[in-house]
Design a protein around this motif. Sequence first.
Motif, PDB file in Angstrom:
ATOM      1  N   THR A 614       0.918  -1.316   0.080  1.00  0.00           N
ATOM      2  CA  THR A 614      -0.106  -0.101  -0.008  1.00  0.00           C
ATOM      3  C   THR A 614       0.906   1.304   0.115  1.00  0.00           C
ATOM      4  O   THR A 614       2.226   1.323   0.267  1.00  0.00           O
ATOM      5  CB  THR A 614      -0.807   0.068   1.331  1.00  0.00           C
ATOM      6  N   LEU A 615       0.228   2.484  -0.342  1.00  0.00           N
ATOM      7  CA  LEU A 615       1.055   3.800  -0.451  1.00  0.00           C
ATOM      8  C   LEU A 615       0.588   4.451   1.059  1.00  0.00           C
ATOM      9  O   LEU A 615      -0.481   4.443   1.288  1.00  0.00           O
ATOM     10  CB  LEU A 615       0.754   4.573  -1.475  1.00  0.00           C
ATOM     11  N   LEU A 616       1.615   5.120   1.647  1.00  0.00           N
ATOM     12  CA  LEU A 616       1.192   5.694   2.860  1.00  0.00           C
ATOM     13  C   LEU A 616       1.573   7.318   2.605  1.00  0.00           C
ATOM     14  O   LEU A 616       2.576   7.426   1.792  1.00  0.00           O
ATOM     15  CB  LEU A 616       1.918   5.236   4.005  1.00  0.00           C
ATOM     16  N   ASP A 617       0.709   8.219   2.751  1.00  0.00           N
ATOM     17  CA  ASP A 617       0.979   9.505   2.203  1.00  0.00           C
ATOM     18  C   ASP A 617       0.788  10.684   3.397  1.00  0.00           C
ATOM     19  O   ASP A 617      -0.204  10.291   4.042  1.00  0.00           O
ATOM     20  CB  ASP A 617      -0.032   9.978   1.388  1.00  0.00           C
ATOM     21  N   ALA A 618       1.858  11.399   3.634  1.00  0.00           N
ATOM     22  CA  ALA A 618       1.735  12.058   4.845  1.00  0.00           C
ATOM     23  C   ALA A 618       2.040  13.611   4.226  1.00  0.00           C
ATOM     24  O   ALA A 618       3.181  13.786   3.488  1.00  0.00           O
ATOM     25  CB  ALA A 618       2.617  11.884   6.009  1.00  0.00           C
ATOM     26  N   ASP A 619       1.485  14.657   4.535  1.00  0.00           N
ATOM     27  CA  ASP A 619       1.527  16.072   4.076  1.00  0.00           C
ATOM     28  C   ASP A 619       1.302  16.884   5.141  1.00  0.00           C
ATOM     29  O   ASP A 619       0.510  16.962   5.881  1.00  0.00           O
ATOM     30  CB  ASP A 619       0.494  16.302   2.885  1.00  0.00           C
ATOM     31  N   TYR A 620       2.602  17.793   5.249  1.00  0.00           N
ATOM     32  CA  TYR A 620       2.392  18.849   6.274  1.00  0.00           C
ATOM     33  C   TYR A 620       1.548  19.810   6.168  1.00  0.00           C
ATOM     34  O   TYR A 620       1.192  20.356   4.777  1.00  0.00           O
ATOM     35  CB  TYR A 620       4.039  19.508   6.304  1.00  0.00           C
ATOM     36  N   SER A 621       0.644  20.058   7.119  1.00  0.00           N
ATOM     37  CA  SER A 621      -0.334  21.015   6.932  1.00  0.00           C
ATOM     38  C   SER A 621       0.091  22.480   7.313  1.00  0.00           C
ATOM     39  O   SER A 621       0.628  22.977   8.440  1.00  0.00           O
ATOM     40  CB  SER A 621      -1.353  20.829   8.178  1.00  0.00           C
ATOM     41  N   GLN A 622       0.031  23.224   6.288  1.00  0.00           N
ATOM     42  CA  GLN A 622       0.442  24.649   6.495  1.00  0.00           C
ATOM     43  C   GLN A 622       1.731  25.042   6.990  1.00  0.00           C
ATOM     44  O   GLN A 622       1.989  25.800   8.107  1.00  0.00           O
ATOM     45  CB  GLN A 622      -0.672  25.428   7.174  1.00  0.00           C
ATOM     46  N   ILE A 623       2.691  24.219   6.687  1.00  0.00           N
ATOM     47  CA  ILE A 623       4.057  24.228   7.285  1.00  0.00           C
ATOM     48  C   ILE A 623       4.630  25.614   7.286  1.00  0.00           C
ATOM     49  O   ILE A 623       5.184  26.196   8.143  1.00  0.00           O
ATOM     50  CB  ILE A 623       5.061  23.289   6.919  1.00  0.00           C
ATOM     51  N   GLU A 624       4.557  26.468   6.000  1.00  0.00           N
ATOM     52  CA  GLU A 624       5.199  27.624   5.835  1.00  0.00           C
ATOM     53  C   GLU A 624       4.616  28.765   6.913  1.00  0.00           C
ATOM     54  O   GLU A 624       5.162  29.483   7.480  1.00  0.00           O
ATOM     55  CB  GLU A 624       5.156  27.970   4.581  1.00  0.00           C
ATOM     56  N   LEU A 625       3.343  28.677   7.004  1.00  0.00           N
ATOM     57  CA  LEU A 625       2.830  29.657   8.074  1.00  0.00           C
ATOM     58  C   LEU A 625       2.912  29.077   9.449  1.00  0.00           C
ATOM     59  O   LEU A 625       3.024  30.036  10.165  1.00  0.00           O
ATOM     60  CB  LEU A 625       1.163  29.477   7.805  1.00  0.00           C
ATOM     61  N   ARG A 626       3.257  28.000   9.928  1.00  0.00           N
ATOM     62  CA  ARG A 626       3.514  27.712  11.196  1.00  0.00           C
ATOM     63  C   ARG A 626       4.982  28.073  11.447  1.00  0.00           C
ATOM     64  O   ARG A 626       5.339  28.608  12.435  1.00  0.00           O
ATOM     65  CB  ARG A 626       3.473  25.982  11.178  1.00  0.00           C
ATOM     66  N   ILE A 627       5.855  27.830  10.425  1.00  0.00           N
ATOM     67  CA  ILE A 627       7.265  28.695  10.494  1.00  0.00           C
ATOM     68  C   ILE A 627       7.252  30.163  10.708  1.00  0.00           C
ATOM     69  O   ILE A 627       7.838  30.568  11.447  1.00  0.00           O
ATOM     70  CB  ILE A 627       8.142  28.130   9.369  1.00  0.00           C
ATOM     71  N   GLU A 806       2.937  -4.468   7.212  1.00  0.00           N
ATOM     72  CA  GLU A 806       3.759  -3.447   7.842  1.00  0.00           C
ATOM     73  C   GLU A 806       3.078  -2.158   7.871  1.00  0.00           C
ATOM     74  O   GLU A 806       3.702  -1.165   8.384  1.00  0.00           O
ATOM     75  CB  GLU A 806       5.231  -3.353   7.240  1.00  0.00           C
ATOM     76  N   GLN A 807       1.778  -2.015   7.463  1.00  0.00           N
ATOM     77  CA  GLN A 807       1.105  -0.858   7.225  1.00  0.00           C
ATOM     78  C   GLN A 807       1.103   0.099   8.593  1.00  0.00           C
ATOM     79  O   GLN A 807       1.220   1.465   8.826  1.00  0.00           O
ATOM     80  CB  GLN A 807      -0.409  -0.961   6.496  1.00  0.00           C
ATOM     81  N   LYS A 808       0.432  -0.599   9.669  1.00  0.00           N
ATOM     82  CA  LYS A 808       0.232   0.129  10.693  1.00  0.00           C
ATOM     83  C   LYS A 808       1.819   0.606  11.500  1.00  0.00           C
ATOM     84  O   LYS A 808       1.718   1.864  11.809  1.00  0.00           O
ATOM     85  CB  LYS A 808      -0.368  -0.814  11.875  1.00  0.00           C
ATOM     86  N   GLN A 809       2.752  -0.118  11.473  1.00  0.00           N
ATOM     87  CA  GLN A 809       4.120   0.356  11.942  1.00  0.00           C
ATOM     88  C   GLN A 809       4.718   1.436  10.969  1.00  0.00           C
ATOM     89  O   GLN A 809       4.976   2.362  11.576  1.00  0.00           O
ATOM     90  CB  GLN A 809       4.938  -0.847  12.175  1.00  0.00           C
ATOM     91  N   ALA A 810       4.700   1.222   9.858  1.00  0.00           N
ATOM     92  CA  ALA A 810       5.286   2.295   8.707  1.00  0.00           C
ATOM     93  C   ALA A 810       4.342   3.417   8.863  1.00  0.00           C
ATOM     94  O   ALA A 810       5.048   4.576   9.007  1.00  0.00           O
ATOM     95  CB  ALA A 810       5.217   1.567   7.468  1.00  0.00           C
ATOM     96  N   SER A 834      -3.659   6.164   3.685  1.00  0.00           N
ATOM     97  CA  SER A 834      -3.238   5.168   2.590  1.00  0.00           C
ATOM     98  C   SER A 834      -4.260   4.741   1.687  1.00  0.00           C
ATOM     99  O   SER A 834      -5.410   5.213   1.939  1.00  0.00           O
ATOM    100  CB  SER A 834      -2.982   3.614   3.718  1.00  0.00           C
ATOM    101  N   GLY A 835      -3.473   4.154   0.741  1.00  0.00           N
ATOM    102  CA  GLY A 835      -4.422   3.637  -0.248  1.00  0.00           C
ATOM    103  C   GLY A 835      -3.736   2.908  -1.443  1.00  0.00           C
ATOM    104  O   GLY A 835      -2.306   3.004  -1.275  1.00  0.00           O
ATOM    105  N   ASP A 836      -4.198   2.363  -2.361  1.00  0.00           N
ATOM    106  CA  ASP A 836      -3.542   1.473  -3.213  1.00  0.00           C
ATOM    107  C   ASP A 836      -3.014   2.281  -4.552  1.00  0.00           C
ATOM    108  O   ASP A 836      -2.418   1.868  -5.412  1.00  0.00           O
ATOM    109  CB  ASP A 836      -4.315   0.278  -3.994  1.00  0.00           C
ATOM    110  N   THR A 837      -3.494   3.527  -4.393  1.00  0.00           N
ATOM    111  CA  THR A 837      -3.167   4.522  -5.475  1.00  0.00           C
ATOM    112  C   THR A 837      -2.455   5.778  -4.826  1.00  0.00           C
ATOM    113  O   THR A 837      -3.030   6.114  -3.402  1.00  0.00           O
ATOM    114  CB  THR A 837      -4.072   4.995  -6.587  1.00  0.00           C
ATOM    115  N   TRP A 838      -1.727   6.788  -5.408  1.00  0.00           N
ATOM    116  CA  TRP A 838      -1.354   8.011  -4.891  1.00  0.00           C
ATOM    117  C   TRP A 838      -2.725   8.877  -4.732  1.00  0.00           C
ATOM    118  O   TRP A 838      -2.953   9.337  -3.563  1.00  0.00           O
ATOM    119  CB  TRP A 838      -0.463   8.814  -5.790  1.00  0.00           C
ATOM    120  N   TYR A 839      -3.519   8.860  -5.511  1.00  0.00           N
ATOM    121  CA  TYR A 839      -4.626   9.557  -5.533  1.00  0.00           C
ATOM    122  C   TYR A 839      -5.623   9.019  -4.041  1.00  0.00           C
ATOM    123  O   TYR A 839      -6.060  10.080  -3.370  1.00  0.00           O
ATOM    124  CB  TYR A 839      -5.757   9.246  -6.557  1.00  0.00           C
TER     125      TYR A 839
END
Length: 843
Positions: A614-627, A806-810, A834-839
């Motif tokens: 599976t693909l795991l995707d994580a995106d910072y939320s508004q990182i530049e404003l937080r900085i 490994e999905q949960k640990q990763a 997570s999902g089977d595609t990037w979308y």
Amino acid sequence: MKLLVLDGNSIVNRAFYGIKLLTTKDGRYTNALVGFMNILLKLQAEQNPDEVAIAFDLKAPTFRHKLYDGYKAQRKGMPQELADQMPVLKELLADLGYQMVTCEGYEADDILGTLSAACEARGDECVLATGDRDSLQLIGPHTTVLLASTQMGKSVTIPMDEAAVQEKYGVSPRQLIDVKSLMGDTSDNIPGVTGVGEKTALALIQAFGSLAGVYENLDDARIKRGVREKLVRDKAQAEMSLTLARIDRAAPVPTEPGAYQRTQPDAAAASALLTGLEMYSTLEKLHLEAASAPQQTAAPLPQTALQPLTQAPEIGRVFLYFQQDAPIIVYSENVYTSSIDSEAFLDLLANDRVQKECFDAKAFYRAALRAQRHARGIVFDAKLAAYLLNPSASEYSIAHLAGAYGASPSFACADAPDAPCLEPLCDALRSACAQQGMESLLNDMELPLAEVLAEMEHTGIQVDKEGIEAFGRELQAALTAELAAIYEEVGYEFNVNSPKQLGKALFEDLGLPTRKKTKSGYSTSADVLESLRRYTPVIDHILQYRTYQKLNSTYVEGLLKVIGPDGRIHSTFNQTETRTGRISSNEPNLQNIPVRTELGSRFRRYFTACEGCTLLDADYSQIELRIMAHISGDEHMRQAFADGEDIHRATAARIYGVSPQDVTPAMRSSVKAINFGIIYGKGAYSLSQDLGISVKEAEAFIQTYLGAYPKVKEYMDATVAFGKEHGYVATLYGRRRVLPELASSNFNVRAQGERMALNTPIQGTAADVIKLAMVRVFRRLRDEGLRARLILQVHDELIVECPLEEQKQAARILGEEMRKAADLSVPLVADVNSGDTWYAAKG
């Protein structure tokens, strides 16, 4: 004999203003030098002259100043950035053997006139290179002017002879003096006849031949009464202007044949000067090389060569670089060459007991991975160090960097000329990084990241080839439909991709109002078409056609070309390209996969997990404003993030003076534009364009915003002030960006520098944080023995491919390491999906 004469001051001014500010790593300006040499060498190649003279003005007053106190009185002084380059240019020209000529009491124009007159008297050919139209009066049977000009925003050189002057002005070259005596010249502050412009002056000289002829025929009916009165009133002024405008062709300068023959260049001095100025492309154009020590040859790397390295560390340090595709190994003045798949070379890479200093460590990590091995013991990367020290450099090569940092080799090698430079270069770069406080940035961020990026490139990401092909067929059908609709609206078939044919269809056949003109006709740019939408439905069809065409050519066809035999795309991640530290990618550029439209975002459906993963995707939320909240220290902004509020809604509530629940979508949207506009250093004009409001309204909006967040205003002022004082700005992690624009005397250039000064610490820190997160995620996945792999980074987003078991640990590792990557005063938020595609994984 053919003499080429350059109007030095005119050409250097065009060079200075025609090239953006360039500086060496120690802050010396070079743009005028680079531009002047480019022009000079191009002129020489095109004209093939026998002699070259370069005329310069002196600061002393000329006979024209003595005749008229107001002559050039309004001229501003030379910008300091250019003034600093003038003595260096003259030193370089002298080293290269060029003959420069000046004459006290006379201008460079007079020198051009004198040399052209001497050539004419001998029957020799003279070519004058200048950007000053005054020199057109010098054109004759043996004299041509190469007039540097600007057309449609581009620099061009226009050859001008007698016929060209006659065609353009309707007078002879010499009569241009009389024309100027009437119309004057605001740039030189020549008064002429007040109220008489170019059109009237040309008509008078065409009719009466000269200034004297005009005054001899004042009663002629062709001279209107109002013009006659002006001529009578300003006769003395016109006669003085005639003298001021006439170029003196008898200045006391050498004119004999051979006076401007180039002397033997001092190659060593020129090479040293150009190297110190980091003008490497000019060095290459001049075919200059530094003197070298006696040569040795590189030997093939035998397996036995590794034994002294591993058994006797005192042998010395080991240095590696690639020459084309061949590894070069250097230690103790021994130089070895190897094939990339040699066991001896691969053993050396994998041996962690041998500490290796590289140029471009990522390439060595990739070499080991191709052989299913891992490089170990890489402790320094000269290319990454050079990038940190000067992220604005146009290129990074061992030879150029060695010259720039004074890394003198103690020996020479014919087969591997860069090999002797690598050790002193590594020493110089390591020392410079330490002096600028960037050791940690190199050792703890950039060097470990090189291994991460190498693994990502090697692993790649799986794509659905059949899905992309099907989407391409869908786009082709949509393109055909839009094309048919365009033809129906216009009434005939034509090439929609031809700006000329499209312009004719829209502005001549359909009669739409014209907006902009280009060199080839009407502008059909996106902004022009957007402004025409309300007039006809054909515009929507054209814009949609272009959207489909872009998606099909760039992404469908582009992605299909780069799918590897393993069914995966292996993008190249560039670590030394952007000035703010962000990672870029190419072949393909995955940073630009479209996401803003539903149609474009469908491309993410074709990036898939391999079977059983599976693909795991994580995106910072508004990182530049937080900085921004962290760096500025603004309590209100920090509190909004600490409370988990929607920052745009919270900001709108403060600016509009309403409760958060009363913030409308329109309010939130406008505030979102200014939140991000502040980060990118946008001013009132840009914000007005974004929001569709007046500049005055946008300026008021910005002031209200800064009043709501006073610490943000303090940060902005302090950052620009620091940049102006020190010449650079830096991220939280010490990454520097030198900004010579801040010291420019040109308002627009300086304003651009201020925008970059505001943007760089924010965007650069965000880039640093994502890099640290990548290193932490990569190492933890490896250290915990998982098969999960980091495979993609796009802006503030990381994608991991992992086995389902490994999905949960990763996912836990990915989220934890991203959130812990930086210790800020506001929380870093990165939710994992997570999902089977990037979308699907994007959520």
